[in-house]
Design a protein around this motif. Structure first.
Motif, mmCIF file in Angstrom:
data_model
loop_
_atom_site.group_PDB
_atom_site.id
_atom_site.type_symbol
_atom_site.label_atom_id
_atom_site.label_comp_id
_atom_site.label_asym_id
_atom_site.label_seq_id
_atom_site.Cartn_x
_atom_site.Cartn_y
_atom_site.Cartn_z
ATOM 1 N N ALA A 34 1.181 -0.886 -0.172
ATOM 2 C CA ALA A 34 -0.341 0.128 -0.212
ATOM 3 C C ALA A 34 0.861 1.765 0.111
ATOM 4 O O ALA A 34 0.611 2.180 -0.558
ATOM 5 N N TRP A 35 2.269 0.841 0.427
ATOM 6 C CA TRP A 35 3.063 2.941 1.080
ATOM 7 C C TRP A 35 3.053 2.836 -0.914
ATOM 8 O O TRP A 35 3.460 3.721 -1.251
ATOM 9 N N ALA A 36 3.505 1.737 -1.023
ATOM 10 C CA ALA A 36 4.469 1.825 -2.345
ATOM 11 C C ALA A 36 3.404 2.391 -3.513
ATOM 12 O O ALA A 36 3.858 2.804 -3.964
ATOM 13 N N LYS A 37 2.371 2.169 -3.392
ATOM 14 C CA LYS A 37 1.590 2.334 -4.579
ATOM 15 C C LYS A 37 0.686 4.149 -4.294
ATOM 16 O O LYS A 37 0.316 4.186 -5.184
ATOM 17 N N ALA A 38 1.062 4.031 -3.277
ATOM 18 C CA ALA A 38 1.118 5.169 -2.415
ATOM 19 C C ALA A 38 2.006 6.085 -2.939
ATOM 20 O O ALA A 38 1.832 7.753 -2.941
ATOM 21 N N GLY A 39 2.725 6.095 -3.512
ATOM 22 C CA GLY A 39 4.427 6.788 -4.418
ATOM 23 C C GLY A 39 5.590 6.581 -3.885
ATOM 24 O O GLY A 39 6.530 7.364 -3.905
ATOM 25 N N GLY A 40 5.230 6.527 -2.312
ATOM 26 C CA GLY A 40 7.109 5.862 -2.035
ATOM 27 C C GLY A 40 7.502 4.472 -2.119
ATOM 28 O O GLY A 40 7.272 4.339 -2.862
ATOM 29 N N VAL A 41 8.679 4.505 -0.942
ATOM 30 C CA VAL A 41 8.899 3.091 -0.758
ATOM 31 C C VAL A 41 8.379 2.500 0.227
ATOM 32 O O VAL A 41 8.439 2.385 1.232
ATOM 33 N N GLY A 42 7.710 0.929 -0.085
ATOM 34 C CA GLY A 42 7.693 -0.202 1.336
ATOM 35 C C GLY A 42 8.486 -0.868 1.218
ATOM 36 O O GLY A 42 9.189 -1.412 0.502
ATOM 37 N N ALA A 94 1.442 -3.850 -5.084
ATOM 38 C CA ALA A 94 1.549 -1.665 -5.392
ATOM 39 C C ALA A 94 1.480 -1.585 -6.550
ATOM 40 O O ALA A 94 1.880 -0.634 -7.410
ATOM 41 N N GLY A 95 1.664 -3.261 -7.741
ATOM 42 C CA GLY A 95 1.820 -2.600 -9.242
ATOM 43 C C GLY A 95 3.386 -2.734 -9.664
ATOM 44 O O GLY A 95 3.981 -2.878 -8.482
ATOM 45 N N PRO A 96 3.394 -2.896 -11.293
ATOM 46 C CA PRO A 96 4.601 -3.098 -11.409
ATOM 47 C C PRO A 96 5.741 -2.040 -11.652
ATOM 48 O O PRO A 96 6.990 -2.337 -10.696
ATOM 49 N N ASP A 97 5.413 -0.517 -11.062
ATOM 50 C CA ASP A 97 6.519 0.035 -11.475
ATOM 51 C C ASP A 97 6.848 1.113 -10.145
ATOM 52 O O ASP A 97 7.554 1.297 -9.337
ATOM 53 N N ALA A 98 5.513 0.038 -8.924
ATOM 54 C CA ALA A 98 6.480 0.896 -7.845
ATOM 55 C C ALA A 98 7.451 0.482 -6.977
ATOM 56 O O ALA A 98 7.959 -0.742 -7.518
ATOM 57 N N ARG A 99 7.857 0.808 -5.963
ATOM 58 C CA ARG A 99 9.682 0.275 -5.477
ATOM 59 C C ARG A 99 9.261 -0.061 -4.190
ATOM 60 O O ARG A 99 8.065 0.071 -3.112
ATOM 61 N N LEU A 100 10.130 -1.518 -4.030
ATOM 62 C CA LEU A 100 9.357 -2.210 -2.861
ATOM 63 C C LEU A 100 10.775 -2.800 -2.531
ATOM 64 O O LEU A 100 11.831 -3.242 -3.712
ATOM 65 N N HIS A 101 11.488 -3.135 -1.082
ATOM 66 C CA HIS A 101 12.532 -2.996 -0.844
ATOM 67 C C HIS A 101 11.966 -4.189 0.337
ATOM 68 O O HIS A 101 10.541 -4.524 1.213
ATOM 69 N N VAL A 102 12.981 -5.344 0.623
ATOM 70 C CA VAL A 102 12.798 -6.551 1.617
ATOM 71 C C VAL A 102 13.739 -5.552 3.195
ATOM 72 O O VAL A 102 14.584 -5.539 2.368
ATOM 73 N N ASN A 103 13.489 -5.959 4.147
ATOM 74 C CA ASN A 103 14.259 -5.308 5.035
ATOM 75 C C ASN A 103 14.958 -7.159 5.758
ATOM 76 O O ASN A 103 13.765 -7.613 5.925
ATOM 77 N N ILE A 104 16.302 -7.031 5.731
ATOM 78 C CA ILE A 104 16.329 -7.889 6.951
ATOM 79 C C ILE A 104 17.425 -7.554 8.018
ATOM 80 O O ILE A 104 18.777 -6.682 7.786
ATOM 81 N N LEU A 105 17.579 -8.574 8.462
ATOM 82 C CA LEU A 105 18.913 -8.300 9.770
ATOM 83 C C LEU A 105 20.006 -8.875 9.677
ATOM 84 O O LEU A 105 19.687 -10.102 9.380
ATOM 85 N N TRP A 106 21.041 -7.725 9.720
ATOM 86 C CA TRP A 106 22.115 -9.295 9.393
ATOM 87 C C TRP A 106 22.627 -9.956 10.378
ATOM 88 O O TRP A 106 23.086 -11.261 10.026
ATOM 89 N N GLU A 107 22.123 -9.521 11.628
ATOM 90 C CA GLU A 107 23.044 -10.459 12.673
ATOM 91 C C GLU A 107 21.091 -11.639 12.744
ATOM 92 O O GLU A 107 21.172 -12.853 14.251
#
Ligand SMILES: Cc1cc2nc3c(=O)[nH]c(=O)nc-3n(C[C@H](O)[C@H](O)[C@H](O)COP(=O)(O)O)c2cc1C
Ligand code: SF4
Length: 465
Positions: A34-42, A94-107
């Motif tokens: 939803a955040w990415a669809k609204a124009g930001g980065v989810g 989000a749709g194909p053009d939106a920007r999506l990231h995955v978060n991981i914890l290195w530890e």
């Protein structure tokens, strides 16, 4: 309020507004999509994310392995399946053009394997990876191999310099941005170094400026910095926007998006957020990762404080002031403590805290038999969710142990974060929050318990409020 200009992030122009990744299952496919669809980065969390059964219910992560290592393998498999599931949900929303990231914890346990598994299974769905906790040198190469951007989360220019010099300079094309996470104010785990005082917050501007100066040294003047931690509304950050000294800046929100319709946390958690007062969220050092973390003061944290307060140093032989015998444990084994500490111990035992548990620091803590049993069960049931855990002494190294005694002053973070994100049990679990969470109760936007949609919130943020 200044206009927010779009910024190029992970290969596309987007609003410079990021939803920070939140584990476990607190930022997921639905909220980040939803955040990415609204124009930001989810950003969805790739830390033990949920998969669903045919009816759409989260599959409980139940472990069958007999050893910690076997359960660790199950955990990695759950994490990969969950990460791929959330990536798919997020992209569908989000749709194909939106920007999506995955978060991981290195530890986190099996971090590299989980990340490989998720990126392999979610090819083409994820544009970037954000990664904090520890020094994620290897994230650059992994991201570059998958052709996605990487975003280290740091809390000082010094940390970024070390990462750059050791590894990132070889993969500069895929460095999408650097997240500065304010170690005093941000929700979740915090990157305070030993030289920084948890009681004396330092203002972010000089620290972010120092980060930009370091980045300029490396030719990274156009690479965005993402400011995270304590950002409530952008009116208060106007002098950061378009500021040539700072260069391109985006803002990351962790706490505010908790209170949206798409946020997957329970209604009880959302309601609690609306009642918090200044001081209810504070830094504690109980996490089995060894990091500070920022969470809501509740019965869970109070019990941990009390557990640590009922603590005395001991020796096995009489040494110096430790000249007084104290009998502990079912077999009444003798240890030596100071005369004053013996009185403390006897008083605690009289109050029902009859069980003495040893810590790795040659101290004893006193708990009720019931609490002692629960601590041991949690330690025995460990499924290796961290690369190294002070609570159970699990380590993903070859020996399978940190080599230190398990520490009963800490807790199983996997158990508590799974529980709080899948139940309404708020008082007996760790409730991460940023320090600005008290502002929900003060901000007129949330009057009468109003809970915006993500789209409403992203629009609101652009107005400066
Ligand atoms: C409930 C909660 C869980 C979080 N979990 C993570 C996490 O798993 N990984 C991470 O890098 N950051 C995590 N964060 C930090 C956020 O991504 C974000 O950077 C931070 O909350 C920003 O500060 P703010 O809370 O003041 O908005 C978490 C924050 C919250 C509130
Ligand atoms: S005991 Fe530690 S490593 Fe094991 S599951 Fe719990 S938090 Fe993770």
């Amino acid at each position: 309020m200044k206009t927010l200009n779009p910024l190029r992030i992970s290969g596309r122009e987007v609003l410079p507004l990021v939803e920070g990744g939140k584990g476990i299952s607190v930022s997921n496919g639905e909220s980040s999509g939803a955040w990415a669809k609204a124009g930001g980065v989810g950003t969805f969390s790739g830390v033990n994310a949920d998969s669903y059964d045919a009816e759409g219910r989260p599959i409980p992560q139940i472990y069958h392995g007999k050893t910690r290592r076997e359960r660790h393998e199950e955990l990695v498999a759950y994490a990969i399946a969950g990460g791929v599931t959330q990536a798919q949900i997020a992209r569908d929303i989000a749709g194909p053009d939106a920007r999506l990231h995955v978060n991981i914890l290195w530890e986190m346990g099996g971090a590299e394997r989980v990340l490989h598994g998720v990126l392999e299974g979610a090819k083409g769905l994820v544009n970037g990876v954000t990664c904090g906790a520890g020094m994620p040198y290897r994230i650059a190469q992994i991201a570059a191999n998958y052709g996605i951007w990487y975003y280290p989360i740091v809390s000082s220019a010094r940390a970024f310099r070390a990462l750059w010099k050791r590894a990132y300079h070889k993969f500069s094309d895929w460095l999408g941005g650097v997240v500065y996470e304010d170690p005093w104010l941000a929700g979740g785990h915090n990157g305070l170094s030993n030289s920084e005082d948890p009681r004396h917050p330092e203002p972010p501007f000089p620290r972010v400026l120092a980060l930009r100066e370091t980045m300029r040294e490396f030719g990274l003047e156009h690479t965005p910095i993402v400011m995270a931690g304590g950002v409530w509304n952008l009116r208060e950050w106007e002098d950061w926007i378009g500021n040539p000294e700072l260069g391109p800046i985006a803002f990351q929100f962790g706490t505010r998006p908790l209170l949206t319709q798409e946020s997957p946390i329970s209604d009880a958690w959302k309601k609690r957020l609306l009642t918090l007062k200044p001081g209810d969220v504070y830094l504690n050092k109980f996490s089995p990762t060894g990091f500070y973390s920022s969470a809501v003061r509740n019965a869970f944290l109070i019990e941990l404080h009390e557990r640590s307060a009922r603590q005395i140093a001991f020796t096995h032989e009489p040494i110096g002031e430790h000249d007084t015998e104290l009998k502990v444990g079912p077999r009444g084994r003798a240890v030596f403590v100071t005369a004053a500490d013996k009185q403390h111990a006897l008083a605690w035992m009289n109050q029902g805290f009859t069980e003495a548990m040893r810590t790795p620091d040659s101290t004893l803590i006193f708990v009720t038999p019931e609490r002692g049993r629960q601590i041991r069960i949690d330690q025995v049931e460990c499924m290796g969710c961290l690369s190294a855990c002070s609570f159970s002494n699990w380590s993903q190294n070859e020996e399978g142990t940190t080599g230190r005694k398990a520490d009963p002053r800490s807790f199983c973070i996997q158990k508590t974060l799974q529980d709080i994100s899948h139940s309404e049990s708020l008082d007996h679990n760790l409730m991460f929050a940023g320090h600005a969470a008290y502002r929900f109760a003060q901000d007129p936007y949330y009057a009468n318990g109003f809970i915006p949609s993500v789209k409403d919130l992203v629009e609101r943020l652009q107005t400066g409020d």
